[in-house]
Design a protein around this motif. Structure first.
Motif, short mmCIF file in Angstrom:
data_model
loop_
_atom_site.label_atom_id
_atom_site.label_comp_id
_atom_site.label_asym_id
_atom_site.label_seq_id
_atom_site.Cartn_x
_atom_site.Cartn_y
_atom_site.Cartn_z
N PRO A 47 -57.64 -2.21 5.38
CA PRO A 47 -57.84 -3.66 5.56
C PRO A 47 -59.30 -4.09 5.59
CG PRO A 47 -57.25 -2.65 7.64
CD PRO A 47 -57.12 -1.57 6.59
N TRP A 62 -58.51 -3.59 13.56
CA TRP A 62 -57.39 -4.22 14.27
C TRP A 62 -57.70 -4.28 15.77
CZ3 TRP A 62 -53.37 -0.75 16.61
CH2 TRP A 62 -52.44 -1.48 17.35
N HIS A 74 -55.29 -8.52 -1.25
CA HIS A 74 -55.45 -7.27 -0.51
C HIS A 74 -55.39 -6.06 -1.43
CE1 HIS A 74 -55.64 -8.61 3.68
NE2 HIS A 74 -54.84 -9.59 3.32
N LEU A 98 -53.77 -9.27 8.68
CA LEU A 98 -53.56 -9.62 7.28
C LEU A 98 -54.08 -11.02 6.97
CD1 LEU A 98 -50.32 -8.64 5.42
CD2 LEU A 98 -51.50 -10.73 4.86
N PHE A 120 -53.38 -2.38 9.57
CA PHE A 120 -52.68 -3.66 9.66
C PHE A 120 -51.73 -3.58 10.85
CE2 PHE A 120 -53.92 -3.52 5.17
CZ PHE A 120 -54.46 -4.80 5.02
#
Length: 286
Positions: free
Chosen positions: A77, A81, A122, A94, A88
């Motif tokens: 990503p 996070w 993505h 996202l 993700f």
């Protein structure tokens, strides 16, 4: 920003799965899965169930489905996070650098075109199809076999957008991935990301295809399906053992939701993003 959906009038523990659909946890559903695994027609089952999660909001079915596919493909990503983990971990990761705000999706969901654009942003390679003619059922069946019983290591995921009411369920449009195909009974295993509502279940291919022909009131087009493939440079989904932790200094990787001003393309992405389109019709949640 469209107004939020009204407060519910009553509370629901779960929905009862229509009798013509076979719950995965049932004796028959488990038997179908074992046979599909034995016959090598459940290529997506392990990658998806490793990252199978419940949508965190009733309108996030498309976002959660894409999150599962991205994690199954081991897509980076490029943001953190939690702590130092690039993963993700939820839908906010996202959407953190996306033109579509989480609140907008929470209120009206996403269209097929918006989900396609988000997947492309993505890094995924996406083929989007709609059942324009009845002959397209054969194309859908071809994609079912290519994605769920490939001759080589699986290199694609199959995601469907269908009308719940066409399957005798409550609600309207819904997104979820397919995990397996049982050829003898001609059924596919749908991993419903609304785990609070319906369990994963087997559905006849023809019935699911018909559920995708129903018109979406927002776009005035039928629903449909996607064949999603990993980025061309990715090798993590092709059976290659993981030998690197891909470490980077945390100071160079922003947390999800932090402003990323270092990207010179950010203004261009905002101005030309095809996913952001005004919509006046409100969407029923999953």
């Amino acid at each position: 920003m469209p107004p939020p959906l009204p407060e519910p009038q009553y509370s629901v523990r779960r929905r009862v799965l229509p009798s013509h659909l076979t719950a995965l946890h049932s004796t028959q559903g488990t038997h179908l899965l074992l046979e599909a695994l034995t016959n090598n027609s459940a290529a997506a089952y392990i990658p998806l169930t490793e990252h199978f999660c419940n949508q965190s909001d009733p309108a996030f079915c498309g976002i959660t489905t894409l999150l599962m596919v991205l994690n199954a493909f081991a897509v980076d990503p490029m943001v953190r996070w939690k702590g130092g983990w690039r993963y993700f971990g939820d839908e906010t990761v996202l959407l953190s650098q996306c033109c579509l705000s989480a609140e907008l999706v929470r209120r009206v969901g996403v269209t097929m075109e918006q989900l396609q654009q988000l997947a492309v942003c993505h890094g995924l390679r996406v083929q989007m199809e709609r059942p324009i003619t009845h002959n397209n059922e054969q194309l859908f069946r071809t994609h079912v076999k290519e994605c769920l019983q490939p001759t080589e290591h699986p290199s694609a995921m199959l995601v469907v957008s269908y009308a719940r009411s066409a399957l005798g369920q409550t609600g309207e449009g819904h997104f979820s991935p397919l995990a397996a195909y049982h050829e003898a009974s001609d059924q596919v295993l749908l991993l419903d990301v609304a785990r609070f509502k319906y369990p994963p279940y087997w559905v006849p291919v023809s019935e699911l295809y018909q559920a995708m022909t129903w018109i979406d009131k927002v776009t005035a087009q039928s629903r449909g399906w996607y064949v999603m493939r990993p980025p061309l440079l990715s090798s993590s989904y092709k059976g290659v053992p993981i030998v690197s932790e891909e470490r980077r200094p945390a100071s160079l990787v922003p947390l999800a939701g932090q402003s990323v001003s270092r990207c010179p393309l950010h203004p261009v992405k905002i101005d030309f993003c095809q996913a952001v389109r005004p919509r006046n019709v409100r969407r029923t949640k999953s």
